[in-house]
Design a protein around this motif. Structure first.
Motif, mmCIF file in Angstrom:
data_model
loop_
_atom_site.group_PDB
_atom_site.id
_atom_site.type_symbol
_atom_site.label_atom_id
_atom_site.label_comp_id
_atom_site.label_asym_id
_atom_site.label_seq_id
_atom_site.Cartn_x
_atom_site.Cartn_y
_atom_site.Cartn_z
ATOM 1 N N ILE A 169 0.885 -1.170 0.000
ATOM 2 C CA ILE A 169 0.000 0.000 0.000
ATOM 3 C C ILE A 169 0.919 1.216 0.000
ATOM 4 C CG2 ILE A 169 -1.914 1.143 1.191
ATOM 5 C CD1 ILE A 169 -2.425 -1.535 2.661
ATOM 6 N N VAL A 170 0.904 1.982 -1.084
ATOM 7 C CA VAL A 170 1.887 3.071 -1.204
ATOM 8 C C VAL A 170 1.195 4.431 -1.244
ATOM 9 C CG1 VAL A 170 3.568 1.653 -2.434
ATOM 10 C CG2 VAL A 170 1.912 2.966 -3.732
ATOM 11 N N PRO A 171 1.825 5.451 -0.614
ATOM 12 C CA PRO A 171 1.242 6.793 -0.681
ATOM 13 C C PRO A 171 1.346 7.359 -2.092
ATOM 14 C CG PRO A 171 3.308 6.809 0.557
ATOM 15 C CD PRO A 171 3.042 5.401 0.197
ATOM 16 N N LEU A 172 0.522 8.355 -2.378
ATOM 17 C CA LEU A 172 0.485 8.946 -3.722
ATOM 18 C C LEU A 172 1.875 9.419 -4.153
ATOM 19 C CD1 LEU A 172 -1.359 9.669 -6.045
ATOM 20 C CD2 LEU A 172 -1.906 11.827 -4.905
ATOM 21 N N ALA A 173 2.646 9.918 -3.173
ATOM 22 C CA ALA A 173 3.974 10.435 -3.513
ATOM 23 C C ALA A 173 4.878 9.339 -4.104
ATOM 24 C CB ALA A 173 4.609 11.011 -2.256
ATOM 25 N N TRP A 174 4.618 8.103 -3.720
ATOM 26 C CA TRP A 174 5.429 6.975 -4.192
ATOM 27 C C TRP A 174 4.924 6.401 -5.523
ATOM 28 C CZ3 TRP A 174 8.876 3.166 -2.090
ATOM 29 C CH2 TRP A 174 9.503 3.558 -0.910
ATOM 30 N N ALA A 175 3.674 6.741 -5.808
ATOM 31 C CA ALA A 175 2.990 6.019 -6.876
ATOM 32 C C ALA A 175 3.749 6.057 -8.188
ATOM 33 C CB ALA A 175 1.578 6.580 -7.050
ATOM 34 N N LYS A 176 4.318 7.251 -8.506
ATOM 35 C CA LYS A 176 4.988 7.371 -9.815
ATOM 36 C C LYS A 176 6.107 6.345 -9.943
ATOM 37 C CE LYS A 176 4.421 12.237 -10.483
ATOM 38 N NZ LYS A 176 4.747 12.748 -9.177
ATOM 39 N N GLU A 177 6.800 6.102 -8.805
ATOM 40 C CA GLU A 177 7.918 5.164 -8.840
ATOM 41 C C GLU A 177 7.463 3.706 -8.996
ATOM 42 O OE1 GLU A 177 11.733 4.780 -6.245
ATOM 43 O OE2 GLU A 177 10.505 6.495 -5.577
ATOM 44 N N VAL A 178 6.331 3.416 -8.344
ATOM 45 C CA VAL A 178 5.892 2.017 -8.263
ATOM 46 C C VAL A 178 5.049 1.612 -9.475
ATOM 47 C CG1 VAL A 178 4.436 0.455 -6.922
ATOM 48 C CG2 VAL A 178 6.027 1.982 -5.766
ATOM 49 N N VAL A 179 4.176 2.547 -9.894
ATOM 50 C CA VAL A 179 3.243 2.214 -10.984
ATOM 51 C C VAL A 179 4.026 1.894 -12.248
ATOM 52 C CG1 VAL A 179 1.513 3.249 -12.522
ATOM 53 C CG2 VAL A 179 1.258 3.415 -10.048
ATOM 54 N N GLY A 180 3.663 0.800 -12.866
ATOM 55 C CA GLY A 180 4.339 0.393 -14.104
ATOM 56 C C GLY A 180 5.503 -0.546 -13.849
ATOM 57 N N VAL A 181 6.026 -0.507 -12.592
ATOM 58 C CA VAL A 181 7.139 -1.415 -12.255
ATOM 59 C C VAL A 181 6.577 -2.654 -11.548
ATOM 60 C CG1 VAL A 181 9.275 -1.655 -10.920
ATOM 61 C CG2 VAL A 181 8.741 0.523 -12.062
ATOM 62 N N VAL A 182 5.646 -2.384 -10.652
ATOM 63 C CA VAL A 182 5.010 -3.473 -9.903
ATOM 64 C C VAL A 182 3.630 -3.703 -10.525
ATOM 65 C CG1 VAL A 182 4.112 -4.104 -7.637
ATOM 66 C CG2 VAL A 182 6.271 -2.838 -7.810
ATOM 67 N N PRO A 183 3.212 -4.982 -10.729
ATOM 68 C CA PRO A 183 1.896 -5.217 -11.342
ATOM 69 C C PRO A 183 0.781 -4.517 -10.562
ATOM 70 C CG PRO A 183 3.086 -7.287 -11.043
ATOM 71 C CD PRO A 183 3.902 -6.217 -10.381
ATOM 72 N N ALA A 184 -0.198 -3.965 -11.290
ATOM 73 C CA ALA A 184 -1.297 -3.216 -10.655
ATOM 74 C C ALA A 184 -2.002 -4.056 -9.601
ATOM 75 C CB ALA A 184 -2.293 -2.771 -11.731
ATOM 76 N N SER A 185 -2.100 -5.379 -9.848
ATOM 77 C CA SER A 185 -2.827 -6.245 -8.913
ATOM 78 C C SER A 185 -2.137 -6.327 -7.552
ATOM 79 C CB SER A 185 -2.936 -7.657 -9.496
ATOM 80 O OG SER A 185 -1.632 -8.161 -9.696
ATOM 81 N N ARG A 186 -0.893 -5.836 -7.477
ATOM 82 C CA ARG A 186 -0.151 -5.948 -6.218
ATOM 83 C C ARG A 186 0.006 -4.593 -5.520
ATOM 84 N NH1 ARG A 186 2.952 -10.618 -6.596
ATOM 85 N NH2 ARG A 186 3.218 -10.451 -4.347
ATOM 86 N N VAL A 187 -0.686 -3.575 -6.005
ATOM 87 C CA VAL A 187 -0.519 -2.243 -5.396
ATOM 88 C C VAL A 187 -1.870 -1.657 -4.993
ATOM 89 C CG1 VAL A 187 0.522 0.046 -5.669
ATOM 90 C CG2 VAL A 187 1.367 -1.860 -7.045
ATOM 91 N N LEU A 188 -1.910 -1.135 -3.762
ATOM 92 C CA LEU A 188 -3.057 -0.302 -3.337
ATOM 93 C C LEU A 188 -2.506 1.100 -3.098
ATOM 94 C CD1 LEU A 188 -4.910 -2.453 -0.626
ATOM 95 C CD2 LEU A 188 -5.601 -2.080 -2.995
ATOM 96 N N LEU A 189 -3.359 2.076 -3.356
ATOM 97 C CA LEU A 189 -2.940 3.465 -3.190
ATOM 98 C C LEU A 189 -3.401 3.953 -1.819
ATOM 99 C CD1 LEU A 189 -1.596 5.672 -4.892
ATOM 100 C CD2 LEU A 189 -3.880 6.346 -5.657
#
Ligand SMILES: NC(=O)c1ccc[n+]([C@@H]2O[C@H](COP(=O)([O-])OP(=O)(O)OC[C@H]3O[C@@H](n4cnc5c(N)ncnc54)[C@H](O)[C@@H]3O)[C@@H](O)[C@H]2O)c1
Ligand SMILES: N[C@H](CO)Cc1c[nH]c[nH+]1
Length: 850
Positions: free
Chosen positions: A69-89
């Motif tokens: 579960i990542v904060p919005l500030a982290w999202a740019k780094e994580v999105v696209g690298v980690v599959p969407a099914s494994r990330v909550l905002l």
């Protein structure tokens, strides 16, 4: 799914933690030091103050976290690298408007921190994060969640997140929420009795359908035991009287919160009151195998095969390697399923011996499925090399040492079965040969046969280059008689002499079989029926030459053709790389008077002889043994009416069955088994032991191992012997019953009074009676033929003999008085069949005789 997600804020009390893990997933702050068990679903919460880098985040997922579960500030780094099914905002309600479409599409849901938790707010969030999971964490310390609020949030489509510090196991607490109350608050029953249908499953398989009440669910959550609500008897603590208790691994609700699923570990006799694992019937497949292996581990008798596997890690290892190799080679759907089942059997035996259950394996699989970082998946060097040597290059025949080398240190050992312990299905399997499915082989040879049929010599020579690995033949693969004389340097005089003696013995026995006089029988006075033999004019003799040159086969096929008087005798054999054939085969071809030698092997040789080419004479019947390519091609061409060709029989990979009692000499028995096991990796040998004491069986096994290691073709035996079997029987009758069902190519009798037991033989290609009749003598020189039916065809085929090269013609001669005797019978039967012309042909004559 879960009712709510517990957030492990601070250090959580051990008892509470155990309970929360049952209803998870749990949310764990990234920096928490809380220990939770590896297979409990967990989400890792990276709050704004988390100092992890992206690699460490990925590592958490690789280690088994379901999501981060990542904060919005982290999202740019994580999105696209980690599959969407494994990330909550992770979002504050106030920053929803800052979420871009890319970020929204790069996550599978959101965890909202918000003081305001009314249904309208949730609905608007659901619209924005359409189809995604909405988790909500109330942040107003003055308004902690209540059962009513949990129900409202769930009804609005959100999953409440409840900090563990606000939860308790105690009943009636004022400042904290009871876990059971929180969990059951939003459940809705659609039944008049207010109960919840509950599916009970173990390892993903349903054990049964039961009902739960609020009270039973709460008790299960708290105690971790299977507790349900009987519609007749009230609260039902599963196993309380029978002992078949359950440990509850997880409790889930369905999407509309009106039914439950309990994942359990069932103990004792099983879930069903009929003492079965499941109310839906007995176990099948893997669960059945697991149960069987577990009970064998506990009580398999010493000496049984499974016990041997448990006790002998080297044997088990060899079997796993062997079955893995066979799976790799399997091609058709049936073969792949068959070999995969064998591999799983041995793999599960290893697991059972190590105390590993299918559930443990599944946990490991699930764990691996969670990895985000993919390994390149390359094979270790030793397997890369093995694979390269076993794969076929551009469809050409594999090199002689194709298979990955079996372990050189592993004992060379047959598999042992006790016939009385085998089920009918196991017995039927023991009767099968380790050959490929014939439909699959026929499908493989069909293109080769078609190519020769339509392409003639040019196609034939291309196939010889490809599969027989001889590239030097130019215009024709045919050599016509007379064949050149062979000097002593070309043919060892000792070998020449041995061939001469063998030829004389084989000729003597086969000449005696030739039918030279007609059979004549007078069935009625004046009605004489006769039958006389004529040679088949044109015959093709296939002499194998793949893994060994077999001049003896040239004799075994050529001699009966010669004594039968066939006119065109085409002898086919794979050529050597320089286009020549071995001098020994050439010498035999001369002795038997072959008219042509076809320098080709495999299916292409069979096709050339069946259809003929510009230079290869077409034949009427094809004889000879060969590998699976040869045998399949023979079976294919004999079914083609355009080819108008017949075959002797399906004579495939060699086999021998030895019946031995305690009078046997273990060294002799082992030598006989090995003499056929050396033919090819697909050969099979069988020892049927009649009341053999364990020490004699061990002595035979030791001899097989020791003699094989000292023999030149040990590498072949390393593969054929593990496919071979020892079958323990308790009487001579039981032994012969098995042997007759197996219908071996060769049957050897190492029995006290071997000659008297020949009367019990119903099916076999050739029988070798007593300890001084080794099968090798029949292979070369005693006089009998060695081309014999394999693969159980001894039930209906004879081995090659002189009459195989002859056909029979019947004739009749009826005198006038004879016609008076038989004619009325014929006319009556013709009338009965309504065939007036038949009757007329008799009556027209009878009238002239009145
Ligand atoms: N039953 C009997 O009476 C009897 C007697 C003697 C021998 N045998 C058996 O005969 C067999 C002889 O087999 P062998 O392989 O030594 O010789 P073979 O001559 O029967 O087969 C060799 C030929 O098979 C073809 N071939 C091999 N791999 C191929 C592939 N991948 N694709 C297409 N074609 C391919 C090639 O043309 C090659 O020259 C053995 O199994 C032996 O046990 C049986
Ligand atoms: N045993 C084989 C028949 O299955 C024939 C043979 C040839 N050479 C040696 N043996």
């Amino acid at each position: 799914m879960t009712v709510f997600a517990p957030l492990l804020d601070g250090q959580v009390d051990e008892a509470l933690l155990v309970v929360l893990q049952r209803i998870g997933p749990v949310i764990v702050p990234a920096l928490s030091s809380q220990q939770i068990s590896g297979d409990v679903p967990r989400y890792i919460l990276l709050d704004h103050d988390t100092s992890l880098n992206l690699d460490e985040v990925i590592q958490k997922l690789d280690q088994g976290a379901e999501k981060v579960i990542v904060p919005l500030a982290w999202a740019k780094e994580v999105v696209g690298v980690v599959p969407a099914s494994r990330v909550l905002l992770l979002l504050d309600a106030s920053s929803v408007s800052a979420v871009s479409e890319t970020v929204r599409n790069g996550v599978s849901g959101v965890l909202l921190k918000s003081p305001a938790l009314d249904a309208d707010f949730i609905t608007s969030m659901s619209r924005f994060f359409k189809g995604q999971d909405i988790h909500v964490l109330p942040t107003d310390p003055g308004a902690p969640l209540t059962p009513a609020k949990i129900r409202e949030l769930r009804q609005a489509g959100a999953i409440p997140v409840i900090p563990a510090s606000q939860l308790t196991l105690a009943e009636g607490a004022v400042s904290q929420l009871n876990v059971g109350d929180a969990y059951t608050a939003p459940l809705v029953s659609d039944r008049p009795d207010g109960l919840y249908p509950t599916v009970v499953s173990e390892g993903g398989r349903s054990l049964g359908l039961v009902y739960s009440s609020i009270a039973s669910v709460k008790e299960s959550i708290l105690t971790g035991k299977g507790v349900y609500q009987s519609r007749k008897h009230g609260l039902w603590r599963k196993g309380e009287t029978s002992g078949a208790v359950q440990d509850v691994r997880s409790i889930k609700v369905d999407c509309d919160l009106d039914s439950l699923e309990f994942e359990v570990v069932q103990h004792g006799v099983g879930f069903c009151h009929l003492n079965r694992a499941s109310c839906f019937g007995h176990n099948k497949g893997l669960p059945l195998l697991e149960r069987t292996l577990q009970s064998r581990l506990a009580e398999a008798p010493e000496g049984s095969y499974t016990r041997r596997l448990f006790n002998d890690p080297a044997l088990l290892r060899a079997k796993i390697m062997e079955e893995a190799d066979e799976l790799c080679r399997a091609e058709t759907k049936e073969e792949v399923a068959f070999e995969a089942a064998d591999l799983i059997y041995f793999a599960l035996t290893k697991c059972t011996a190590a105390g590993v259950s299918i559930a443990d394996i599944e946990r490991s699989l699930d764990q691996k499925a969670k990895k985000v970082t993919r390994r390149p998946g390359n094979a270790k060097p030793q397997w890369v090399n093995a694979e390269a040597s076993s794969s076929k290059v551009n469809g050409s025949a594999p090199p002689a040492a194709a298979a990955p080398k079996p372990d050189q240190d592993a004992p060379i050992r047959m598999r042992t079965y006790t016939l009385s312990e085998c089920s009918p299905a196991e017995r039927a399997r023991l009767l099968k040969r380790p050959v490929l499915n014939s439909d699959a082989m026929i499908a493989k040879v069909r293109p080769i046969v078609d190519a020769v049929r339509t392409g003639g010599d040019a196609a034939l020579m291309k196939l010889v280059a490809q599969f027989d690995r001889c590239t030097v033949l130019k215009d024709t693969p045919i050599l016509r008689a007379p064949f050149p004389e062979l000097s002593d340097t070309e043919l060892d005089p000792e070998v020449r002499k041995a061939i001469d003696v063998a030829y004389a013995n084989v000729r003597t026995f086969h000449a005696a079989q030739a039918e030279t006089t007609a059979l004549r029988v007078e069935t009625m006075p004046g009605v004489v029926c006769s039958r006389f033999a004529r040679p088949i004019a044109r015959v093709g003799l296939y002499v194998p030459g793949g893994t060994a040159i077999l001049p003896s086969t040239a004799l075994m096929l050529g001699v009966p053709a010669q004594v039968a008087g066939c006119q065109e005798v085409v002898l086919a054999t794979p050529p050597r790389a320089d286009g020549s054939i071995s001098p020994e085969v050439m010498y035999c071809a001369k002795l038997v008077g072959a008219s042509a030698i076809l320098r080709a092997g495999g299916a292409q040789a069979v096709a050339a002889m069946a259809y003929g080419t510009e230079t290869v004479p077409k034949v009427d019947k094809i004889f000879g043994p060969g590998n699976q390519w040869v045998t399949a091609a023979k079976m294919l061409v004999q079914n083609d009416t355009d080819a108008l060709v017949s075959i002797d029989m399906p004579a495939g990979p060699s086999e021998v069955l030895v019946i031995a009692d305690e009078t046997c000499n273990p060294a002799f028995v082992a030598s006989d088994l090995l003499s056929q096991a050396e033919h090819g990796v697909d050969s099979q040998v069988v020892l049927v032991a009649v009341n053999l004491p364990e020490h004699t069986i061990s002595a035979i096994e030791a001899e097989v191992d020791a003699q094989a290691r000292a023999l030149p073709r040990v590498d072949i035996m390393r593969e054929s012997i593990p496919k071979s079997i020892i079958v323990k029987t308790t009487s001579v009758q039981e032994a012969f019953s098995f042997s007759n069902d197996y219908a071996p190519e060769h049957l050897i009798l190492h029995l006290a009074d071997a000659p008297s037991t020949v009367a019990l033989v119903q099916n076999a290609g050739s029988v070798f009676v007593g300890p001084y009749s080794p099968e090798s003598c029949g292979d070369y020189a005693s006089g009998t033929n060695h081309t014999l039916p394999t693969n159980g065809y001894a039930r209906q085929f004879s081995g090659v003999n002189t009459q195989s090269f002859q056909k029979h013609i019947t004739s009749q001669e009826i005198t006038a008085s004879g016609l008076k005797n038989v004619g009325p019978v014929v006319a009556t039967l013709a009338d009965c069949e309504g065939l007036g012309a038949h009757a007329n042909a008799v009556r027209i004559r009878l009238r002239t005789l009145q």
